[in-house]
Design an enzyme around this catalytic site. Structure first.
Site, PDB file in Angstrom:
ATOM      1  N   ARG A  67       0.844  -1.190   0.000  1.00 11.85           N
ATOM      2  CA  ARG A  67       0.000   0.000   0.000  1.00 11.85           C
ATOM      3  C   ARG A  67       0.877   1.236   0.000  1.00 11.85           C
ATOM      4  NH1 ARG A  67      -1.785   0.828   4.397  1.00 11.85           N
ATOM      5  NH2 ARG A  67      -1.108  -1.040   5.506  1.00 11.85           N
ATOM      6  N   GLY A 196      -2.888  -5.495  -3.786  1.00 14.34           N
ATOM      7  CA  GLY A 196      -3.948  -5.760  -2.795  1.00 14.34           C
ATOM      8  C   GLY A 196      -4.726  -4.561  -2.292  1.00 14.34           C
ATOM      9  N   GLY A 197      -4.244  -3.987  -1.195  1.00 16.67           N
ATOM     10  CA  GLY A 197      -4.986  -2.932  -0.522  1.00 16.67           C
ATOM     11  C   GLY A 197      -5.237  -1.701  -1.380  1.00 16.67           C
ATOM     12  N   HIS A 224     -10.057  -2.464  11.856  1.00 17.46           N
ATOM     13  CA  HIS A 224      -8.960  -3.299  11.344  1.00 17.46           C
ATOM     14  C   HIS A 224      -8.643  -4.343  12.413  1.00 17.46           C
ATOM     15  CE1 HIS A 224      -4.550  -3.346   9.609  1.00 17.46           C
ATOM     16  NE2 HIS A 224      -5.304  -4.230   9.018  1.00 17.46           N
ATOM     17  N   ALA A 247       0.709  -6.395   9.377  1.00 11.61           N
ATOM     18  CA  ALA A 247       1.833  -7.314   9.583  1.00 11.61           C
ATOM     19  C   ALA A 247       2.289  -7.367  11.036  1.00 11.61           C
ATOM     20  CB  ALA A 247       2.995  -6.973   8.640  1.00 11.61           C
ATOM     21  N   GLY A 249       0.442  -9.499  13.310  1.00 12.50           N
ATOM     22  CA  GLY A 249       0.023 -10.751  13.927  1.00 12.50           C
ATOM     23  C   GLY A 249      -1.465 -11.040  14.032  1.00 12.50           C
ATOM     24  N   LYS A 250      -2.328 -10.308  13.306  1.00  7.14           N
ATOM     25  CA  LYS A 250      -3.763 -10.611  13.372  1.00  7.14           C
ATOM     26  C   LYS A 250      -4.061 -12.005  12.816  1.00  7.14           C
ATOM     27  CE  LYS A 250      -5.024  -6.945  11.073  1.00  7.14           C
ATOM     28  NZ  LYS A 250      -3.671  -6.401  10.947  1.00  7.14           N
ATOM     29  N   SER A 364       5.308 -10.122   0.508  1.00  5.71           N
ATOM     30  CA  SER A 364       4.650 -11.104  -0.368  1.00  5.71           C
ATOM     31  C   SER A 364       3.464 -11.696   0.383  1.00  5.71           C
ATOM     32  CB  SER A 364       5.635 -12.190  -0.789  1.00  5.71           C
ATOM     33  OG  SER A 364       6.260 -12.768   0.335  1.00  5.71           O
ATOM     34  N   ARG A 365       2.449 -12.088  -0.369  1.00  6.47           N
ATOM     35  CA  ARG A 365       1.192 -12.488   0.270  1.00  6.47           C
ATOM     36  C   ARG A 365       0.525 -13.651  -0.447  1.00  6.47           C
ATOM     37  NH1 ARG A 365      -1.359  -8.681   4.227  1.00  6.47           N
ATOM     38  NH2 ARG A 365       0.276  -7.183   4.647  1.00  6.47           N
ATOM     39  N   GLY A 490       1.530 -19.739  19.056  1.00  6.49           N
ATOM     40  CA  GLY A 490       0.631 -20.559  19.875  1.00  6.49           C
ATOM     41  C   GLY A 490       0.709 -20.221  21.358  1.00  6.49           C
ATOM     42  N   ASN A 492       0.834 -17.492  22.686  1.00  7.36           N
ATOM     43  CA  ASN A 492       0.018 -16.323  23.042  1.00  7.36           C
ATOM     44  C   ASN A 492      -1.277 -16.733  23.735  1.00  7.36           C
ATOM     45  OD1 ASN A 492       1.946 -14.604  21.971  1.00  7.36           O
ATOM     46  ND2 ASN A 492       0.991 -14.535  19.948  1.00  7.36           N
TER      47      ASN A 492
END
Ligand code: GTP
Ligand code: SPV
Ligand code: MN
Length: 586
Positions: A67, A196-197, A224, A247, A249-250, A364-365, A490, A492
């Site tokens: 973006r 993307g965005g 978001h 970027a 960690g969602k 990259s996505r 994990g 978390n």
């Protein structure tokens, strides 16, 4: 009589002059035909179909990989309605300037008309958008990310109640790239980017910037945020949302897999990037995921950190700007312990571990259907959404911010969100690793003045008899050598367990000047390689550091001038007073 949709499509066609117009119905056959055409002209590269059926690689223009916030504008009639958080142009001037770029932009190209629905088809909260684009990559990506085609047209009928988005690749030159929003007319104009965005207009442009504007007037929230249900051994499922900047960690938290020592826990994914939240008739906040797919970060993703997403992206997935191994499989940094001996990098150039550049672009996505994710909640398409008991605000901070702490109340929690800070990532163009304030992780996505946005959040709290509890989390605190203190991913879950216990009135905490912080004994360290001493560091409140931080927060809040709700200013003042009295005592 032409419908409002047909009239608008005619108008965009006469402006952009495409060679033909294709109305997309969202069918499998149409998707496969578009993919085939793109494989034939080199827009997509077929991956190994035995190992990755239905998967393709797209390489974007090397200057079009993230973006571009400096080329993104909110064009309200009045500048102060866009606020200091947005770039602004007067709508008339913007339409003249960028209209000139759209004129004839689709000559020789096909124009795709993509009607789409944001939200589950059966949900009263779902909304219709229509994107016209000259990019078939955008067309197939929108098919994955939204409910596209017939279902949206049926919902729309002959109404004019849809968000219009016109998109053209233009010449992909950043000098002629603009992402414009006209929230007062519910219009989006995007030209010069296929990324993307910037180009999938249902996502950040509609579901956040335009929707946040609509939500303010209609009394709901477009955020978001990830949405997740955490199931405890007793079967109780508690839903929470989390706003972390791009970027940060969602996606990973939304599909967390509990470590072996955490028996009986399970995580149910509802959404991993965007939440639309409404109040139900009893004032309970409920969240729906407006999207149908994931547009997720590849680097760092592997079978250990996120097995659920790894399972999701084995088929029917578009990869963008990852590297390509000789066997036709995708690769990115952090996928395997050992990089391949050779491969093609994200620009198609030969790459070896000796190369000085990265094999995959840091941003990259992958684009994958949500329904393929093994952890999807049975309620992820529930029309009324899931009830939200807690909201997390998180970011990347190497120091200062504890692993977790809880706000004193809704107003204090809104303040914690308003001063949220994080180190920048590759998700937006520009420097990486610089601390910036990113309120509610919405700085790049709030379609109006953030001062008014904070006031809206405060008001929402007053309409809820029992508003969700608000927490600040930080998985990214580092030691003096730069290593992460907390293993994250994990693990978390151990933090989420304290959050749930607080929500249900089952855990204690220490009251500190910044909020309620867990005591060392409150976080389960069984079966994890973290000492009590490290946990103490993770939970430490550095009072002098916080005083300095409060000064920086004041500077940040000042920019909103008289649009800043007085309550938030007072929260910062109260914080300073609490810190001052505790510094002199301690
Ligand atoms: P957007 O799609 O840009 O909005 O990002 P996101 O918030 O969904 O971020 P995502 O989950 O994709 O994570 C981004 C990067 O952070 C990836 O490289 C992850 O591997 C890494 N990451 C996620 N969670 C953790 C964690 O708990 N600890 C550490 N150290 N890294 C993490
Ligand atoms: C983000 O940057 O927050 C994303 C990716 O989720 S994009 O859709 O490009 O905005
Ligand atoms: Mn995002």
């Amino acid at each position: 009589m032409a419908t409002p949709l047909e009239q608008w499509v005619d108008q965009v066609a006469s402006q952009t002059q495409p060679k033909n117009i294709v109305w997309c119905d969202g069918s499998d056959e149409e998707y496969e035909r578009l993919v085939r055409e793109m494989v034939d002209d080199g827009t997509l590269i077929e991956l190994n179909q035995q190992l990755f059926p239905g998967c393709y690689l797209h390489r974007s223009h090397p200057s079009d990989v993230a973006r571009t916030e400096h080329l993104t504008f909110v064009c309200t009639e009045k500048k102060e309605d866009a606020g200091p958080n947005n770039n602004w142009m007067p709508p008339k001037e913007a339409k003249e300037k960028v209209g000139a770029l759209f004129r004839g932009a689709m000559r020789g190209r096909t124009m795709y008309v993509l009607p789409y629905l944001m939200g589950p088809p059966s949900s009263p909260y779902a909304r219709v958008g229509v994107e016209v684009t000259d990019s078939p990559y955008v067309a197939v990506s929108m098919r994955i990310m939204t409910r596209m085609g017939k279902v949206a047209l049926e919902r729309l009928g002959s109404s004019d109640d849809f968000v219009k988005g016109q998109h053209s690749l233009g010449d992909l030159n950043p000098e002629r790239r603009f992402i414009l929003h006209f929230p007062e007319e519910r219009d989006i104009w995007s030209i010069g980017s296929g990324y993307g965005g910037n180009a999938l207009l249902g996502k950040k442009c509609f579901a956040l910037r335009i929707a946040s504007y609509m939500a303010r007037f209609e009394g709901w929230l477009a955020e978001h945020m990830l949405i997740v249900g955490v199931e405890e051994p007793n079967g109780r499922v508690t839903y929470l949302t989390g706003a972390f900047p791009s970027a940060c960690g969602k996606t990973n938290l939304a599909m967390l897999v509990p470590p072996p020592s955490q028996k009986g826990y399970r995580v149910w994914t509802v959404g991993e990037d965007i939440a639309w939240m409404h109040l139900d008739e009893v004032g309970q906040l409920r969240a729906i995921n407006p999207e149908a797919g994931f547009f997720g970060v590849a680097p760092g993703t592997n079978w250990k950190t996120n097995p659920n997403i790894m399972k999701t992206i084995q088929r029917n997935t578009l990869f963008t700007n990852v590297a390509l191994r000789p066997d036709g499989t995708p690769y990115w940094e952090g996928l395997d312990e050992n990089p391949p001996a050779e491969c093609l990098d994200w620009q198609g150039r030969p790459w070896t571990p000796q190369s000085e550049t990265k094999a995959a672009h840091p941003n990259s996505r992958f684009t994958a259907p949500a329904r393929q994710c093994p952890s999807m909640s049975p309620y992820w398409e529930a029309p009324e959404g899931v009830p939200i008991s807690a909201i997390l605000f998180g970011g990347r901070r190497a120091s200062l911010i504890p692993l977790v702490f809880e706000a004193f109340n809704w107003q204090h929690g809104v303040f914690l969100g308003a001063v949220l800070s994080s180190e920048t990532t590759a998700a937006q163009s520009g420097a990486v690793g610089v601390v910036r304030r990113d309120p509610m992780a919405m700085l790049p996505f709030c379609g109006y003045n953030m001062g008014d946005y904070f006031a809206h959040w405060l008001q929402m709290g007053q309409r809820m008899p029992q508003p969700p509890r608000i927490f600040r989390v930080n998985w990214f605190r580092r030691d003096e050598h730069g290593n992460f203190l907390w293993p994250g991913f994990g693990e978390n879950l151990r933090v989420l367990r304290w959050v749930l216990a607080r929500v249900h009135g089952e855990a204690e905490a220490e009251e500190t000047p910044i909020g309620y912080v867990p005591r060392v004994k409150d976080i389960d360290l069984d079966g994890i390689n973290v000492t009590r001493d490290t946990l103490r560091k993770l939970l430490a409140v550095d009072r002098l550091g916080w005083l300095e931080n409060a000064g920086a927060q004041a500077e940040f809040l000042k920019q909103f001038g008289d649009r800043l709700p007085r309550e938030l200013w007072e929260e910062n003042e109260k914080l300073i007073r609490r810190l001052q009295s505790s510094v002199t005592v301690g």
